[in-house]
Motif scaffolding. Structure first.
Motif, PDB file in Angstrom:
ATOM      1  N   TYR A  86       0.820  -1.208   0.000  1.00  0.00           N
ATOM      2  CA  TYR A  86       0.000   0.000   0.000  1.00  0.00           C
ATOM      3  C   TYR A  86       0.855   1.260   0.000  1.00  0.00           C
ATOM      4  CZ  TYR A  86      -4.232  -2.639   0.939  1.00  0.00           C
ATOM      5  OH  TYR A  86      -5.299  -3.482   0.840  1.00  0.00           O
ATOM      6  N   GLY A  87       1.999   1.182   0.622  1.00  0.00           N
ATOM      7  CA  GLY A  87       2.850   2.365   0.668  1.00  0.00           C
ATOM      8  C   GLY A  87       2.575   3.189   1.907  1.00  0.00           C
ATOM      9  N   HIS A  88       3.465   4.111   2.115  1.00  0.00           N
ATOM     10  CA  HIS A  88       3.399   4.997   3.263  1.00  0.00           C
ATOM     11  C   HIS A  88       2.095   5.794   3.228  1.00  0.00           C
ATOM     12  CE1 HIS A  88       4.640   8.315   5.851  1.00  0.00           C
ATOM     13  NE2 HIS A  88       5.552   7.497   6.316  1.00  0.00           N
ATOM     14  N   ALA A  89       1.491   5.977   4.394  1.00  0.00           N
ATOM     15  CA  ALA A  89       0.161   6.583   4.439  1.00  0.00           C
ATOM     16  C   ALA A  89       0.095   7.979   3.810  1.00  0.00           C
ATOM     17  CB  ALA A  89      -0.331   6.635   5.875  1.00  0.00           C
ATOM     18  N   GLY A  90       1.122   8.758   3.955  1.00  0.00           N
ATOM     19  CA  GLY A  90       1.064  10.112   3.394  1.00  0.00           C
ATOM     20  C   GLY A  90       1.454  10.172   1.932  1.00  0.00           C
ATOM     21  N   GLY A  91       1.903   9.052   1.382  1.00  0.00           N
ATOM     22  CA  GLY A  91       2.379   9.035  -0.002  1.00  0.00           C
ATOM     23  C   GLY A  91       3.866   8.733  -0.035  1.00  0.00           C
ATOM     24  N   HIS A  92       4.375   8.446  -1.229  1.00  0.00           N
ATOM     25  CA  HIS A  92       5.782   8.103  -1.405  1.00  0.00           C
ATOM     26  C   HIS A  92       6.650   9.312  -1.056  1.00  0.00           C
ATOM     27  CE1 HIS A  92       9.060   5.801  -3.006  1.00  0.00           C
ATOM     28  NE2 HIS A  92       9.332   6.694  -3.939  1.00  0.00           N
ATOM     29  N   LEU A  93       7.565   9.116  -0.126  1.00  0.00           N
ATOM     30  CA  LEU A  93       8.314  10.241   0.423  1.00  0.00           C
ATOM     31  C   LEU A  93       9.071  11.066  -0.636  1.00  0.00           C
ATOM     32  CD1 LEU A  93       8.564  11.486   3.207  1.00  0.00           C
ATOM     33  CD2 LEU A  93      10.629  10.140   3.559  1.00  0.00           C
ATOM     34  N   PRO A  94       9.782  10.436  -1.559  1.00  0.00           N
ATOM     35  CA  PRO A  94      10.476  11.259  -2.571  1.00  0.00           C
ATOM     36  C   PRO A  94       9.510  12.136  -3.396  1.00  0.00           C
ATOM     37  CG  PRO A  94      11.353   9.029  -2.571  1.00  0.00           C
ATOM     38  CD  PRO A  94      10.150   9.017  -1.673  1.00  0.00           C
ATOM     39  N   LEU A  95       8.309  11.622  -3.653  1.00  0.00           N
ATOM     40  CA  LEU A  95       7.334  12.441  -4.386  1.00  0.00           C
ATOM     41  C   LEU A  95       6.874  13.615  -3.528  1.00  0.00           C
ATOM     42  CD1 LEU A  95       5.598  13.039  -6.840  1.00  0.00           C
ATOM     43  CD2 LEU A  95       3.898  11.420  -5.975  1.00  0.00           C
ATOM     44  N   ARG A  96       6.680  13.360  -2.252  1.00  0.00           N
ATOM     45  CA  ARG A  96       6.267  14.455  -1.365  1.00  0.00           C
ATOM     46  C   ARG A  96       7.356  15.531  -1.306  1.00  0.00           C
ATOM     47  NH1 ARG A  96       5.030  11.305   3.856  1.00  0.00           N
ATOM     48  NH2 ARG A  96       4.086  13.214   4.660  1.00  0.00           N
ATOM     49  N   HIS A  97       8.613  15.083  -1.277  1.00  0.00           N
ATOM     50  CA  HIS A  97       9.723  16.040  -1.332  1.00  0.00           C
ATOM     51  C   HIS A  97       9.687  16.864  -2.624  1.00  0.00           C
ATOM     52  CE1 HIS A  97      12.328  15.661   2.126  1.00  0.00           C
ATOM     53  NE2 HIS A  97      12.123  14.360   2.140  1.00  0.00           N
ATOM     54  N   ALA A  98       9.501  16.171  -3.737  1.00  0.00           N
ATOM     55  CA  ALA A  98       9.499  16.853  -5.034  1.00  0.00           C
ATOM     56  C   ALA A  98       8.370  17.877  -5.107  1.00  0.00           C
ATOM     57  CB  ALA A  98       9.379  15.826  -6.159  1.00  0.00           C
ATOM     58  N   ILE A  99       7.207  17.500  -4.605  1.00  0.00           N
ATOM     59  CA  ILE A  99       6.059  18.417  -4.622  1.00  0.00           C
ATOM     60  C   ILE A  99       6.328  19.609  -3.704  1.00  0.00           C
ATOM     61  CG2 ILE A  99       3.629  18.662  -3.962  1.00  0.00           C
ATOM     62  CD1 ILE A  99       3.261  15.722  -4.860  1.00  0.00           C
ATOM     63  N   ALA A 100       6.873  19.327  -2.528  1.00  0.00           N
ATOM     64  CA  ALA A 100       7.163  20.417  -1.583  1.00  0.00           C
ATOM     65  C   ALA A 100       8.108  21.424  -2.223  1.00  0.00           C
ATOM     66  CB  ALA A 100       7.751  19.851  -0.291  1.00  0.00           C
ATOM     67  N   ASN A 101       9.159  20.942  -2.875  1.00  0.00           N
ATOM     68  CA  ASN A 101      10.103  21.855  -3.536  1.00  0.00           C
ATOM     69  C   ASN A 101       9.408  22.664  -4.626  1.00  0.00           C
ATOM     70  OD1 ASN A 101      12.227  21.025  -1.967  1.00  0.00           O
ATOM     71  ND2 ASN A 101      12.876  19.439  -3.416  1.00  0.00           N
ATOM     72  N   TYR A 102       8.626  21.984  -5.436  1.00  0.00           N
ATOM     73  CA  TYR A 102       7.924  22.662  -6.529  1.00  0.00           C
ATOM     74  C   TYR A 102       6.985  23.746  -5.991  1.00  0.00           C
ATOM     75  CZ  TYR A 102       4.502  23.489 -10.196  1.00  0.00           C
ATOM     76  OH  TYR A 102       3.666  24.099 -11.089  1.00  0.00           O
ATOM     77  N   LEU A 103       6.197  23.418  -4.985  1.00  0.00           N
ATOM     78  CA  LEU A 103       5.212  24.381  -4.469  1.00  0.00           C
ATOM     79  C   LEU A 103       5.883  25.560  -3.772  1.00  0.00           C
ATOM     80  CD1 LEU A 103       2.431  22.021  -3.047  1.00  0.00           C
ATOM     81  CD2 LEU A 103       2.449  23.253  -5.228  1.00  0.00           C
TER      82      LEU A 103
END
Lengths: 503, 503
Positions: A176-193
C-alpha cells in the motif's frame, strides 16, 4: 431486446428520436452504432452488416451509412479488413463511449415500492450523485472543457522512468505504501510548491491523494460534519459541489465578481465551517482573486475558526501577468488547506493529486487518508518523483504553456465577433478554458445544444450556478482541439453564438 | 526540535520511554532511529554518527548500537560503504516506516477553543477516522494480518504486460477512462466470477473501483442515508467499519457463530437498510456461512427491501472442501452487491477492486463512481485484463494457494500446543490468517503485546468487536512470513500464548 438483430436494434434506436432535432442522419446512425457498442449490443470483434444491407433495412441512403461508418472508423470504433467486412474494434476508444448508454431510463426518479426501498434503490445522497452531471453524454469534441491534448506528453520518457522502477521493484513498492504518499514524491512536490506557488510548507504537510475528488472528499470528512455550512463560489466547480453535497453539507453560494469570491453581509451572517475557493483562476469564470479579497477571506476565516480549501487546479497555466501567490502562502493563522492535481500537467488517468495541510493536522489526515482510501500506486509515485526531479516536469509545463497560450489566442481571435451581438469575452490570463458571457435573457443551454449539433461541445455557464441566480454563458475548453484546427472550430462556434443572439 | 543533533534527538526519544517495558535496548535504538527517519530528523542520504560515538552519547554498550545498526541495515533503512560510514538509504522501505511518527500527540482529543473549532480542527467524523486504527505502529512482522509475501509475484510478466500497453498508448488510455472501468477488464472479471464464484452477471454489472475501501464507500453512499442502520458482523472487518461510520451509519452488530452471521430476534426487530457480510470467510473469525443461513439472510433482505453487500475478499484462497457458491449467485430478488479485490492476488498497491451491482443499479452506480472518485489508471487496468485473459492470473492463484496452504498447515502444527492450556484453534479451510480463540477472562491485548515484544505482531480479536460483547483471541496472518521460518515463529508464538494462559 437481446433477441433483436443489430439492424432491428438500430432501427428502434433511430425511431425513438432521442437526438437533437437538427442532427444530420449520418450523425444519428453514428451515434446509434456507438450506443449499440456502449450497451454491448455490438461487442468487440462483432461484424457489422454491410452498409448496403443496413441502408436498405434502415431506409436510408447508402451515402449516409458510408459517412457514419467512416467517422466510426476514423475514431477507432470499427476496423475493416478486405474480405472480412467491418468489425467492432477489439480495443475501443474508451473515453469516447457515452456514459449513459440508454439515456431515457436514467433521469426519472422511480416511486417507492411497498417494502420501503424505492425501486431505484438509491439513497437520497445516492440519487444526488447519480443525477444529471456535467459529463458529456456524447464523445469528446474539440471544445469539451476539462479535456486535454495528450500528444505533447513525453510518453517515451515516462515509460523509461516507469520501467526503471519495475526493473527490480522493492517489495514495499507493491504494498500500500506509506500513508502520506511516497516520500520522494512528497519532497518533489514540496520543492515545486515552495518555488513556484509560494506555498509555505515542510514535507510532512504534503499528502498524496488519488486526485481532486479524493482531496476534497477527505477534507470534507476530516473537517466538517453532516449539516455543516460550506461556502462555495457561485458559479462553482461541479465536481467539488457533488462531493460536498454527498457529505451532507449545506452549500451556501457566495457571488463571484471581477475580484473573485465576493462575500457580503448576507454571507457574513452565515458563517461557514469550510470555504471552498479557486483563487488563482476561479472555476468556471476564470478571474483571479484580488489581494484585498484574499486578505478579507483569510482574516474572516481565522476569526470564525473556519477552514479554507484552496483549489489551485490550473495554476501551472498562467500566460500573462505576474503569477499570483497562493492564499496558503499569505496565511498567518494556519487555516488554509492547499490542493493541486497532476491530471492536467501529466494526464488525467494518472490519478494523483496532493493536499498541503497545516502542520497540526498532518498526522491525523495521514491516518484518515489511510483509513478511507488506502494509499498505493507507489511505482507510479516513484516515477513521477523522478519525472519532477530530473526536470521533465518543468520542461513539459513550459511546452504546454506555449501550446495552450497560442490556442487561447487563436480562439479569442476567432470568437471576437460575438462581442458585436451582446456577448462578452472577459479577460483571462490563465487556465485551459474561456468563458463567453451571454446576456441574462439568453438560454445558454439552448446555445450549447446548437453548438453540439455542429459537433462542438461546450458547457452552459448556468449549469454551474448554485441556487437561484443563474449567469448565462458558455464554457469553452481549448486544451483538446489541435492548434491548426482551433480557428476553424472557433469560427463555427462564433457563428452559432451570433445566430443565437440575433434571433 | 530541529536544532537538536541527531544524538540529542535519539536520547530524548529513548528517555521518553514510549516503548513496551520489556523491549531490549538494541530494539529501542532501532525503533528510535526508524522514528528519526520517519519524522525526517534523518533524511535519505544523511550520515549517521559512528556506533562508537553514539554508544558514548547514549550511554549504551557499543554492541547494542551494532545490533541496532545491523537490523536497520538488513531491513534496508541504512546503507554503509567503506570510507563513508553509515547513511540513511536513499530509497527507504516505505511500507515499513511507522504511520505515527510521534505517537504521543495523536490520540488525545483536544478541547474546543472559543471560535468553535476544536484545536485539533477535526470534525466528529474526522476524529473517528483519525482515531486509533488496526494498523501496525511498528514495522511489518512475520504474522502481521493483511500483509502478503510478494516474492511469488511474477514481476517480469507483469512488467512485460505493462510495457506492451505503454509502447504505443492510445490517448484514451491516458484519460480518465470509461466510468465503469476498462471494458476488457470488466469482461475478464465477469468471466472469472461466472466460472469461479458462480456469480450471476453480465459485464454491464461489473464496476472497477480502486479497492475495497472505495467499493464499500460507494455502496454506502449510493444506498444509504445519514443515520440509516447497517448490520455488521460482530466481530467485523475494521476497514469496513470505519467507512460505514464516516458515512453516518448506525452500526448494528450481529453475532457470528460457526455458521456465520447469526441474526436473532433482537436483530430482526432492528431491520437494516444495508447488511455488510463476509460469507465465504468471515472476517476475522474465518467461518463460512452455512447454506441455511444464506437463505435466511437473502429472504430477510428481500422481504425488508434491504441491500446485502457481500465482501468476498479472500475467496481465491480456499484450501479444502468444496468452494462455496457466492451469496450473489443464490439471490433471486436482486438485493446482493458483490465485491472483490486484486490486492491479495496481485499486490496491494495495485489499487484495483470491483463491485457487481444488480442490473438496474449499474448505470447509476457508474455515474456515482465517476462523480465521487473519477476513474483512471487505464493502462494498469488493460495490463491486468491481459494478465487474466492470458492465464497468468489463474496460474498465480494456484501457486499462491499451494504456498499459503503449506504455511497454514505448518502454523497450525506449531500452534497446536496452545489447545492444552484452554485456547482453541477453530477449523479454517481458507484465507490468509488464522484465529486462536482465547478464554473470555484472558486479556488478548496484553497477549498481543507480549508477542510484539518477541517481534511478532498479531492482532487482538477483541479489537474487532462492535459494541459490548468482546470475544478474545489473536488474529495471525501467515501470508507474509516465508515458509521456512513459519515453524520457528509459530513456536515462539505458541510459547507466548502458553505462558500467558498459564499465569
Amino acid at each position: 431486446m437481446e433477441s433483436l438483430t443489430i439492424s432491428e436494434w438500430l432501427l428502434t434506436e433511430l425511431k425513438q428520436g432521442r437526438f437533437p432535432p437538427r442532427m444530420p442522419s449520418h450523425r444519428r446512425v453514428y451515434e446509434a452504432i456507438r450506443r449499440a457498442i456502449a450497451t454491448q449490443h455490438l461487442t468487440p470483434g462483432a461484424r457489422l452488416p454491410s452498409t448496403r444491407s443496413l441502408a436498405e433495412e434502415l431506409s436510408l441512403s447508402r451515402n449516409t451509412l458510408l459517412a457514419a461508418f467512416e467517422q466510426l472508423h476514423e475514431e477507432g470504433y470499427v476496423v475493416s479488413r478486405i474480405g472480412s467486412g467491418t468489425r467492432v474494434a477489439a480495443t475501443l476508444p474508451e473515453s469516447f463511449v457515452p456514459m449513459r448508454a440508454s439515456g431515457a431510463t436514467t433521469d426519472a426518479e422511480p416511486p417507492m415500492n411497498t417494502s420501503g426501498r424505492n425501486t431505484s434503490g438509491l439513497s437520497k445522497r445516492g440519487a444526488i450523485v447519480a443525477g444529471p452531471s456535467d459529463q458529456p453524454s456524447y464523445e469528446v469534441q474539440p471544445f469539451t472543457p476539462g479535456e486535454d491534448d495528450f500528444s505533447a506528453f513525453p510518453t517515451q520518457i515516462w515509460r523509461r522512468l516507469l520501467n526503471r522502477q519495475w526493473r527490480d521493484p522493492q517489495p514495499a513498492f507493491l504494498d500500500y505504501g506509506h500513508a502520506g504518499g511516497h516520500l520522494p514524491l512528497r519532497h518533489a512536490i514540496a520543492n515545486y510548491l515552495r518555488m513556484s506557488r509560494t506555498v509555505n510548507l515542510t514535507v510532512e504537510q504534503v499528502l498524496i491523494t488519488s486526485g481532486t475528488q479524493q482531496s476534497i472528499d477527505l477534507c470534507a470528512r476530516m473537517l466538517t460534519d453532516y449539516g455543516d455550512r460550506v461556502w462555495v463560489e457561485n458559479p462553482c466547480y461541479w465536481g467539488a459541489r457533488r462531493v460536498l453535497e454527498v457529505n451532507g453539507l449545506s452549500l451556501h453560494p457566495v457571488p463571484v465578481d471581477d475580484e473573485g469570491m465576493a462575500p457580503g453581509n448576507t454571507d457574513f451572517r452565515n458563517p461557514p465551517r469550510l470555504i471552498y475557493t479557486t483563487p488563482s483562476h476561479q472555476y468556471p469564470k476564470g478571474v483571479a482573486m484580488s489581494y484585498g479579497r484574499r486578505r478579507l477571506l483569510l482574516d474572516y476565516a481565522a476569526s470564525r475558526g473556519a477552514w479554507i480549501l484552496e483549489d489551485d487546479y490550473d495554476s501551472e497555466f498562467r500566460f500573462e501577468g505576474r503569477p499570483l501567490s497562493s492564499l496558503q502562502g499569505m496565511d498567518q493563522s494556519g487555516c488554509v488547506l492547499y490542493m493541486g492535481t497532476f491530471s492536467k500537467v501529466m494526464y488525467p488517468g494518472i490519478k494523483l493529486g496532493y493536499i498541503v495541510v497545516p502542520p497540526e493536522l498532518a498526522e491525523r489526515f495521514k491516518r484518515g487518508l489511510y483509513e478511507l482510501q488506502r494509499p498505493g500506486q507507489v511505482v507510479i509515485q516513484a516515477a513521477l518523483a523522478d519525472f519532477i526531479e530530473e526536470g521533465h516536469f518543468s520542461t513539459h509545463i513550459r511546452r504546454l504553456r506555449q501550446i495552450y497560450k497560442e490556442r487561447r489566442y487563436l480562439l479569442q481571435k476567432a470568437l471576437a465577433p460575438v462581442t458585436n451581438v451582446g456577448a462578452r469575452l472577459p479577460p483571462a490570463g490563465s487556465g485551459l478554458h474561456l468563458v463567453v458571457e451571454l446576456p441574462a435573457a439568453c438560454d445558454d443551454v439552448r446555445v450549447a445544444e446548437l453548438a453540439a449539433e455542429q459537433g462542438l461541445r461546450v458547457y452552459p455557464l448556468s449549469h454551474y450556478s448554485v441556487g437561484e441566480k443563474r449567469e448565462k454563458g458558455l464554457i469553452i475548453g481549448y486544451a483538446y482541439a489541435s492548434t491548426d484546427r482551433i480557428t476553424t472550430y472557433g469560427r463555427i462556434l462564433a457563428d452559432v453564438i451570433q445566430a443565437a443572439l440575433s434571433n
